[in-house]
Write an enzyme that holds these catalytic residues in place. Structure first.
Site, PDB file in Angstrom:
ATOM      1  CD  GLU A  74      -2.955   2.080   8.071  1.00  0.00           C
ATOM      2  OE1 GLU A  74      -1.218   1.729   8.366  1.00  0.00           O
ATOM      3  OE2 GLU A  74      -3.098   1.615   7.154  1.00  0.00           O
ATOM      4  CG  LEU A  78      -6.701   4.640   0.486  1.00  0.00           C
ATOM      5  CD1 LEU A  78      -5.456   4.432   1.913  1.00  0.00           C
ATOM      6  CD2 LEU A  78      -7.873   4.942   1.224  1.00  0.00           C
ATOM      7  CE1 TYR A 107       1.498   8.012   7.828  1.00  0.00           C
ATOM      8  CE2 TYR A 107      -0.181   9.390   6.870  1.00  0.00           C
ATOM      9  CZ  TYR A 107       0.374   7.729   6.996  1.00  0.00           C
ATOM     10  OH  TYR A 107      -0.324   6.810   6.495  1.00  0.00           O
ATOM     11  CB  CYS A 127      -9.846  -8.665  -4.624  1.00  0.00           C
ATOM     12  SG  CYS A 127     -10.490 -10.627  -5.425  1.00  0.00           S
ATOM     13  CB  CYS A 167     -10.435  -8.971 -11.022  1.00  0.00           C
ATOM     14  SG  CYS A 167     -10.308 -10.174 -10.163  1.00  0.00           S
ATOM     15  CG  LEU A 184      -9.046  -0.009   0.223  1.00  0.00           C
ATOM     16  CD1 LEU A 184      -8.537  -1.274   0.298  1.00  0.00           C
ATOM     17  CD2 LEU A 184      -7.817   0.863   0.063  1.00  0.00           C
ATOM     18  NE  ARG A 218      -3.814  -0.460  -6.863  1.00  0.00           N
ATOM     19  CZ  ARG A 218      -4.199   1.229  -8.261  1.00  0.00           C
ATOM     20  NH1 ARG A 218      -3.500   2.573  -7.574  1.00  0.00           N
ATOM     21  NH2 ARG A 218      -4.919   0.958  -8.191  1.00  0.00           N
ATOM     22  CE1 TYR A 219      -4.409   2.758  -3.554  1.00  0.00           C
ATOM     23  CE2 TYR A 219      -3.764   1.429  -1.515  1.00  0.00           C
ATOM     24  CZ  TYR A 219      -4.757   1.549  -2.231  1.00  0.00           C
ATOM     25  OH  TYR A 219      -5.838  -0.014  -2.782  1.00  0.00           O
ATOM     26  CG  MET A 228      -1.960   1.344   1.242  1.00  0.00           C
ATOM     27  SD  MET A 228      -2.495   1.236   3.119  1.00  0.00           S
ATOM     28  CE  MET A 228      -3.708   0.201   2.656  1.00  0.00           C
ATOM     29  CB  SER A 252       5.081   5.904   6.680  1.00  0.00           C
ATOM     30  OG  SER A 252       4.857   4.794   6.577  1.00  0.00           O
ATOM     31  CG  HIS A 274      -6.601  -2.218   6.851  1.00  0.00           C
ATOM     32  ND1 HIS A 274      -7.828  -2.441   6.279  1.00  0.00           N
ATOM     33  CD2 HIS A 274      -6.153  -1.322   6.678  1.00  0.00           C
ATOM     34  CE1 HIS A 274      -7.863  -0.565   6.152  1.00  0.00           C
ATOM     35  NE2 HIS A 274      -6.700   0.100   6.380  1.00  0.00           N
ATOM     36  CG  ASP A 310       6.369  -0.488  13.889  1.00  0.00           C
ATOM     37  OD1 ASP A 310       5.375  -0.915  13.976  1.00  0.00           O
ATOM     38  OD2 ASP A 310       7.980  -0.151  14.064  1.00  0.00           O
ATOM     39  CD  GLU A 323      -6.340   2.226  13.220  1.00  0.00           C
ATOM     40  OE1 GLU A 323      -7.335   1.585  13.499  1.00  0.00           O
ATOM     41  OE2 GLU A 323      -6.149   2.509  12.483  1.00  0.00           O
ATOM     42  CB  CYS A 370     -15.360 -11.027  -8.922  1.00  0.00           C
ATOM     43  SG  CYS A 370     -13.890 -10.364 -10.008  1.00  0.00           S
TER      44      CYS A 370
END
Length: 353
Positions: free
Chosen positions: A270, A20, A51, A124, A341, A26, A92-93, A4, A58, A190, A267, A274, A336
């Site tokens: 999250e 995101l 953050y 997925c 996909c 997602l 991904r983000y 991610m 991160s 998650h 780490d 969190e 799906c």
């Protein structure tokens, strides 16, 4: 190495959130292209503060690079036939995004690559989303001619389970011996929108399998539960939520708890915000002794596990014991309806052709 990602600097938070919330794999949203930037803009100040509270960004890129470098050094010894090995990070983000990594791979002349998810358990919405993006870039020719295979899940690999269990044992040792066996282990992963779960996503099953494997290694020494964190928005998400579980345990008189991140391998917000700040603070306010098991970060046991996973994959692939993708990856969720996909699975099953 697919994941991610997270903003390395506070200033990157809005772009991260926009990417995101734009991902329908997602977080499925109506009018996604319109709503995603609006939701990101509204949430940015709050998330920027979080953050800032964990050090200004991160650390997930730093830890992923560390793990990748250590893994490749071991791979050169374990599987010299394909040495030298080099890792690439494709988030991904957040930077480095898949598009940027595709460009670098093309510039480097890469001809053989493994799409190695850094989510131990398949969903997925996580691994699937990253593979969809990699497929889109590959089909567009952005990486050149590359022969692909995929490591899509490894949530019960013995090395991964050993690394998690060792960190749980180290955290248990901080409790008084007389009460140690009563400490409740809360495995936190998650959460997912129920719309994803209800179409047949395998994530819940695979996370539960990881938890069971860890408890087997620990000899079922402690009571435990699997709970879910990081719900976003008003729609129904998988529960029970980690924060609610902590409150429930306090009400039941269970005042000693270890939080175990079971679906995060390093780490990031999250764990560092969190779990460490929000939930541990809530627990202490309820009179609880609550600790968190460390993430795998720079664990030598874990980096060896990553190398073993890839080495076995390379050996099995070269000897044709396996194809480019696993048997399980070839099965779409029964509910799906995503054309991407199906196309992605077919593309990877042919080695990216």
């Amino acid at each position: 190495m697919l994941n991610m990602g997270g903003p390395s600097r506070v200033q990157e938070t809005y772009d991260f959130l926009r990417n995101l919330f734009s991902d329908g794999d997602l977080i499925p949203l109506p009018f996604q292209r319109v709503l995603a930037p609006l939701i990101a803009k509204r949430r940015t100040p709050q998330i920027e503060k979080q953050y800032a509270d964990i050090g200004g960004g991160s650390p997930i890129l730093r830890y992923t690079d560390y793990q990748g470098t250590a893994m490749c050094a071991l791979l050169d010894e374990l599987h010299p036939e394909t040495a030298p090995h080099k890792h690439y990070v494709a988030f991904r983000y957040a930077n480095p995004l898949t598009q940027e990594t595709a460009r670098r791979m093309r510039e480097d002349g890469v001809k053989r690559a493994i799409a190695f998810t850094q989510y131990p358990q398949y969903s997925c919405s996580t691994t699937g989303s990253s593979l969809n993006e990699l497929f889109r870039r590959g089909r567009a020719g952005e990486m050149g001619e590359v022969e692909w295979s995929v490591i899509d899940r490894w949530g019960t690999h013995p090395g991964f389970i050993k690394a998690v269990a060792q960190n749980v044992e180290a955290t248990l040792s901080k409790f008084e011996p007389c009460s140690r066996s009563d400490v409740v282990l809360l495995f936190s992963a998650h959460s997912l929108p129920m719309s994803v779960v209800n179409r047949g996503d395998p994530y819940v099953l695979e996370v539960a399998a990881s938890v069971n494997a860890v408890m087997d290694r620990l000899g079922h020494s402690n009571p435990y539960r699997l709970v879910w964190q990081s719900q976003v928005g008003p729609s129904a998400w998988l529960g029970m939520q980690t924060g609610e579980a902590i409150k429930g345990l306090a009400r039941l008189g269970k005042k000693q708890v270890i939080l175990v991140p079971i679906a995060f391998i390093s780490d990031h917000i999250e764990t560092l915000y969190e779990l460490d700040i929000e939930y541990i603070k809530e627990g202490k306010e309820l009179g609880m002794e609550i600790r968190r098991s460390e993430s795998l970060n720079e664990s030598p046991v874990f980096t060896r596990a990553l190398a073993d996973i890839v080495s076995q994959h390379l050996s099995d692939y070269s000897s044709r014991k396996i194809g480019p993708t696993s048997v399980q990856m070839g099965l779409r969720c029964p509910g799906c309806k995503s054309a991407t996909c199906g196309q992605q699975k077919h593309w990877f099953s042919r080695g990216g052709r």
